[in-house]
Design an enzyme around this catalytic site. Structure first.
Site, PDB file in Angstrom:
ATOM      1  N   ASP A  13       0.809  -1.214   0.000  1.00  0.00           N
ATOM      2  CA  ASP A  13       0.000   0.000   0.000  1.00  0.00           C
ATOM      3  C   ASP A  13       0.845   1.268   0.000  1.00  0.00           C
ATOM      4  O   ASP A  13       0.465   2.293   0.554  1.00  0.00           O
ATOM      5  CB  ASP A  13      -0.992   0.004   1.178  1.00  0.00           C
ATOM      6  CG  ASP A  13      -1.824  -1.262   1.158  1.00  0.00           C
ATOM      7  OD1 ASP A  13      -2.403  -1.543   0.105  1.00  0.00           O
ATOM      8  OD2 ASP A  13      -1.848  -1.986   2.164  1.00  0.00           O
ATOM      9  N   LYS A  16       1.943   1.833  -5.218  1.00  0.00           N
ATOM     10  CA  LYS A  16       2.567   1.295  -6.443  1.00  0.00           C
ATOM     11  C   LYS A  16       1.647   1.390  -7.648  1.00  0.00           C
ATOM     12  O   LYS A  16       2.096   1.618  -8.761  1.00  0.00           O
ATOM     13  CB  LYS A  16       2.964  -0.176  -6.237  1.00  0.00           C
ATOM     14  CG  LYS A  16       4.010  -0.392  -5.178  1.00  0.00           C
ATOM     15  CD  LYS A  16       4.327  -1.870  -5.004  1.00  0.00           C
ATOM     16  CE  LYS A  16       3.191  -2.660  -4.389  1.00  0.00           C
ATOM     17  NZ  LYS A  16       2.860  -2.307  -2.997  1.00  0.00           N
ATOM     18  N   GLY A  40      -4.368  -4.840  -4.043  1.00  0.00           N
ATOM     19  CA  GLY A  40      -5.411  -3.860  -4.322  1.00  0.00           C
ATOM     20  C   GLY A  40      -4.719  -2.587  -4.757  1.00  0.00           C
ATOM     21  O   GLY A  40      -4.226  -1.829  -3.930  1.00  0.00           O
ATOM     22  N   HIS A  41      -4.622  -2.390  -6.059  1.00  0.00           N
ATOM     23  CA  HIS A  41      -3.928  -1.199  -6.564  1.00  0.00           C
ATOM     24  C   HIS A  41      -4.961  -0.139  -6.926  1.00  0.00           C
ATOM     25  O   HIS A  41      -5.703  -0.280  -7.879  1.00  0.00           O
ATOM     26  CB  HIS A  41      -3.059  -1.560  -7.776  1.00  0.00           C
ATOM     27  CG  HIS A  41      -1.874  -2.401  -7.383  1.00  0.00           C
ATOM     28  ND1 HIS A  41      -1.050  -3.021  -8.281  1.00  0.00           N
ATOM     29  CD2 HIS A  41      -1.371  -2.711  -6.163  1.00  0.00           C
ATOM     30  CE1 HIS A  41      -0.093  -3.670  -7.641  1.00  0.00           C
ATOM     31  NE2 HIS A  41      -0.271  -3.505  -6.352  1.00  0.00           N
ATOM     32  N   GLN A 206       2.004  -6.150  -3.064  1.00  0.00           N
ATOM     33  CA  GLN A 206       2.416  -6.230  -1.660  1.00  0.00           C
ATOM     34  C   GLN A 206       3.746  -5.462  -1.492  1.00  0.00           C
ATOM     35  O   GLN A 206       4.154  -4.771  -2.399  1.00  0.00           O
ATOM     36  CB  GLN A 206       2.550  -7.684  -1.172  1.00  0.00           C
ATOM     37  CG  GLN A 206       1.227  -8.436  -1.097  1.00  0.00           C
ATOM     38  CD  GLN A 206       0.754  -8.975  -2.441  1.00  0.00           C
ATOM     39  OE1 GLN A 206       1.514  -9.563  -3.168  1.00  0.00           O
ATOM     40  NE2 GLN A 206      -0.506  -8.746  -2.757  1.00  0.00           N
ATOM     41  N   THR A 283      -9.703  -5.708   1.437  1.00  0.00           N
ATOM     42  CA  THR A 283     -10.499  -6.295   2.523  1.00  0.00           C
ATOM     43  C   THR A 283     -11.292  -5.260   3.316  1.00  0.00           C
ATOM     44  O   THR A 283     -12.105  -5.632   4.162  1.00  0.00           O
ATOM     45  CB  THR A 283      -9.577  -7.039   3.510  1.00  0.00           C
ATOM     46  OG1 THR A 283      -8.587  -6.116   3.980  1.00  0.00           O
ATOM     47  CG2 THR A 283      -8.892  -8.208   2.843  1.00  0.00           C
ATOM     48  N   GLY A 284     -11.034  -3.961   3.097  1.00  0.00           N
ATOM     49  CA  GLY A 284     -11.756  -2.921   3.829  1.00  0.00           C
ATOM     50  C   GLY A 284     -11.303  -2.761   5.278  1.00  0.00           C
ATOM     51  O   GLY A 284     -11.893  -1.995   6.025  1.00  0.00           O
ATOM     52  N   ARG A 287      -6.063   0.178   8.188  1.00  0.00           N
ATOM     53  CA  ARG A 287      -4.623  -0.106   8.208  1.00  0.00           C
ATOM     54  C   ARG A 287      -3.999   0.448   9.477  1.00  0.00           C
ATOM     55  O   ARG A 287      -4.310   1.566   9.879  1.00  0.00           O
ATOM     56  CB  ARG A 287      -3.942   0.518   6.990  1.00  0.00           C
ATOM     57  CG  ARG A 287      -4.384  -0.097   5.683  1.00  0.00           C
ATOM     58  CD  ARG A 287      -3.663   0.549   4.496  1.00  0.00           C
ATOM     59  NE  ARG A 287      -4.204   0.028   3.241  1.00  0.00           N
ATOM     60  CZ  ARG A 287      -4.469   0.764   2.159  1.00  0.00           C
ATOM     61  NH1 ARG A 287      -4.199   2.054   2.163  1.00  0.00           N
ATOM     62  NH2 ARG A 287      -4.958   0.219   1.078  1.00  0.00           N
ATOM     63  N   LYS A 313       2.347  10.031  -0.791  1.00  0.00           N
ATOM     64  CA  LYS A 313       1.457  10.429   0.305  1.00  0.00           C
ATOM     65  C   LYS A 313       2.070  11.403   1.316  1.00  0.00           C
ATOM     66  O   LYS A 313       1.601  11.490   2.451  1.00  0.00           O
ATOM     67  CB  LYS A 313       0.895   9.193   1.001  1.00  0.00           C
ATOM     68  CG  LYS A 313      -0.079   8.429   0.086  1.00  0.00           C
ATOM     69  CD  LYS A 313      -0.790   7.322   0.781  1.00  0.00           C
ATOM     70  CE  LYS A 313      -2.291   7.447   0.689  1.00  0.00           C
ATOM     71  NZ  LYS A 313      -3.013   6.269   1.202  1.00  0.00           N
ATOM     72  N   SER A 369       4.817  11.913  -5.218  1.00  0.00           N
ATOM     73  CA  SER A 369       3.423  12.063  -5.562  1.00  0.00           C
ATOM     74  C   SER A 369       2.836  13.153  -4.672  1.00  0.00           C
ATOM     75  O   SER A 369       3.185  13.264  -3.500  1.00  0.00           O
ATOM     76  CB  SER A 369       2.755  10.710  -5.329  1.00  0.00           C
ATOM     77  OG  SER A 369       1.374  10.841  -5.320  1.00  0.00           O
TER      78      SER A 369
HETATM   79  P1  IMP Z   1      -2.188 -13.003   1.991  1.00  0.00           P
HETATM   80  O1  IMP Z   1      -1.312 -12.378   0.966  1.00  0.00           O
HETATM   81  O2  IMP Z   1      -3.652 -12.857   1.685  1.00  0.00           O
HETATM   82  O3  IMP Z   1      -1.808 -14.419   2.274  1.00  0.00           O
HETATM   83  O4  IMP Z   1      -1.989 -12.213   3.370  1.00  0.00           O
HETATM   84  C1  IMP Z   1      -0.770 -12.261   4.082  1.00  0.00           C
HETATM   85  C2  IMP Z   1      -0.442 -10.906   4.705  1.00  0.00           C
HETATM   86  O5  IMP Z   1      -0.132  -9.988   3.666  1.00  0.00           O
HETATM   87  C3  IMP Z   1      -1.586 -10.278   5.500  1.00  0.00           C
HETATM   88  O6  IMP Z   1      -1.028  -9.536   6.564  1.00  0.00           O
HETATM   89  C4  IMP Z   1      -2.217  -9.326   4.486  1.00  0.00           C
HETATM   90  O7  IMP Z   1      -2.899  -8.261   5.119  1.00  0.00           O
HETATM   91  C5  IMP Z   1      -0.982  -8.851   3.753  1.00  0.00           C
HETATM   92  N1  IMP Z   1      -1.279  -8.420   2.387  1.00  0.00           N
HETATM   93  C6  IMP Z   1      -1.554  -9.209   1.327  1.00  0.00           C
HETATM   94  N2  IMP Z   1      -1.734  -8.463   0.227  1.00  0.00           N
HETATM   95  C7  IMP Z   1      -1.554  -7.185   0.590  1.00  0.00           C
HETATM   96  C8  IMP Z   1      -1.570  -5.953  -0.128  1.00  0.00           C
HETATM   97  O8  IMP Z   1      -1.767  -5.894  -1.345  1.00  0.00           O
HETATM   98  N3  IMP Z   1      -1.320  -4.814   0.614  1.00  0.00           N
HETATM   99  C9  IMP Z   1      -1.039  -4.866   1.926  1.00  0.00           C
HETATM  100  N4  IMP Z   1      -1.011  -5.997   2.636  1.00  0.00           N
HETATM  101  C10 IMP Z   1      -1.252  -7.149   1.971  1.00  0.00           C
HETATM  102 MG    MG Z   2      -3.000  -2.112  -1.768  1.00  0.00          MG
END
Ligand code: IMP
Ligand code: MG
Length: 390
Positions: A13, A16, A40-41, A206, A283-284, A287, A313, A369
């Site tokens: 987050d 990217k 989630g981009h 990630q 996931t909503g 953070r 940011k 940015s």
């Molecule tokens: P998973 O990737 O769903 O297996 O989650 C493993 C960990 O990575 C958890 O703490 C998630 O919240 C975190 N995570 C997975 N994808 C993202 C992302 O795109 N942004 C931030 N955290 C992520």
């Molecule tokens: Mg994201």
């Protein structure tokens, strides 16, 4: 062929998606190399907020070809819906969207397994971990099997091994419909296909601290989010990689469980959450927020061979009553430097922050940015030049 890379240096987050959207115009290909719909981009296109989970953020440039690379895992239902949504925006993707043939499928049973076993990690419950686990256990389903006559029985065989009571599986229908759709999306032999293009941008998802080897294990994702993932996930040799853009947010956030040395609570954390819109785009979830962590960033910069920094940011922090940066100490007992907060991004205080980051990480800032939209972007060299003139 040359490959440049955009990677997150924190826990994801970092922005990217927006960075890739801005940089993409000078590339022929934008390729995701790892992860799946856990990403989630978020980006803004023609005033609309759009969140991409599977498709690379380069898709908004009509001349750019996009690839979901071999290191990825794919949820067919999600990918289908995302491609249809792109069509609805009036953006054609036919002829410029491809899949690496060795990417693997996420089955509906993988999502159930993720819900059953990923709770303590705080995963996105998208089936990412179980799909990668099957891949490494050599019982997963690569997407080139979509065209095999025994595809369906292979899927049923793997699902049976998961031993999930049928009532617990949300929807096989969504999966099979997605599979039908996916059969029409062209697949490529990625290394050879890429070698026919000159400018490639590899898009990370990630962040580096979620890397399966180098992150805060076990509170990590299941793929290589670092530079290693580019080499493995796209089949490119390391010598082909030129610039490595390391994206960092002006503060730190983390979704899910796990250590977070500079985490803060209370008013200042709420400031960052509210002004920065810090809730998970997949996931909503809210953070967790904290100060910038320079010692940790030194490690991810080194690990990835970052050549250029991109700061995001910083605008969120405008007017924050207090500002700190971690400059040392143990993870359990970090030491901080108090900085002068800035009112706007032209202020001396903001430049002091940038200088501290550049000095501490030993890498120049390429750009920053100034807001969520594509246009809200400044090359640091331009900002410096403007400052010298005025
Ligand atoms: P998973 O990737 O769903 O297996 O989650 C493993 C960990 O990575 C958890 O703490 C998630 O919240 C975190 N995570 C997975 N994808 C993202 C992302 O795109 N942004 C931030 N955290 C992520
Ligand atoms: Mg994201």
């Amino acid at each position: 062929m040359r490959v440049d890379v955009v990677l997150g240096l924190q826990w994801g987050d970092e922005g990217k998606g927006k960075v890739v959207d801005v940089l993409a115009h000078s590339y022929e290909v934008v390729a995701r190399f790892q992860g799946g719909p856990n990403a989630g981009h978020t980006l803004y296109w023609q005033g609309k907020k759009i969140v991409l989970h599977q498709i690379p953020a380069g898709i908004f440039h009509p001349h750019v070809t996009c690839l979901v690379g071999d290191g990825c895992v794919i949820d067919p239902g999600i990918l289908k819906r995302e491609l249809l949504a792109i069509s609805e925006l009036g953006l054609g993707w036919e002829g410029r969207f491809f899949l690496g043939r060795n990417a693997h499928l996420i089955l509906p049973t993988h999502k159930v397994l993720d819900k059953l076993s990923g709770g303590h990690i705080g995963t996105t419950q998208r089936g990412i971990g179980p799909a990668y686990a099957d891949r490494y256990a050599r019982r997963g389903i690569p997407i080139f099997w979509l065209h095999r006559s025994d595809f369906e029985s292979q899927v049923r065989h793997l699902a049976a091994m998961h031993a999930i009571p049928p009532a617990e599986v949300a929807s096989w229908e969504d999966f099979w419909e997605g599979v039908e759709f996916l059969r029409k999306v062209p697949q490529v032999e990625t290394p050879r296909w890429l070698s026919g293009h000159s400018q490639v941008l590899a898009e990370g998802s990630q962040g580096s601290l979620l890397d399966i080897f180098w992150g805060t294990y076990p509170y990590v994702t299941s793929s290589h989010t670092t530079i290693a993932g580019v080499v493995a996930g796209l089949g490119v040799a390391p010598q082909k990689i030129r610039r490595v853009y390391g994206v960092l947010k002006a503060y730190t956030t983390r979704v899910g469980e796990g250590p977070f040395p500079t985490e803060i609570r209370g008013l200042l954390a709420r400031w960052m959450q509210e002004r920065g819109g810090e809730w998970g785009s997949t996931t909503g979830r809210l953070r967790r927020c904290g100060w910038l962590d320079l010692p940790t960033l030194q490690k991810t910069v080194y690990l990835n061979g970052v050549t250029d920094l991109i700061l995001t940011k910083a605008d969120v922090l405008c007017g924050i009553p207090e500002l700190k940066v971690r400059i040392g100490g143990e993870d359990e007992n970090p030491s901080y430097l108090s900085m002068t907060p800035w009112e706007n991004l032209d202020s001396e205080a903001f430049y002091a922050y940038i200088r501290l980051i550049e000095k501490s990480l030993g890498v120049p800032l390429y750009a920053y940015s100034t807001g969520p939209e594509r246009e809200a972007w400044r090359l640091f060299s331009d900002a410096e030049a403007a400052k010298n003139i005025s």
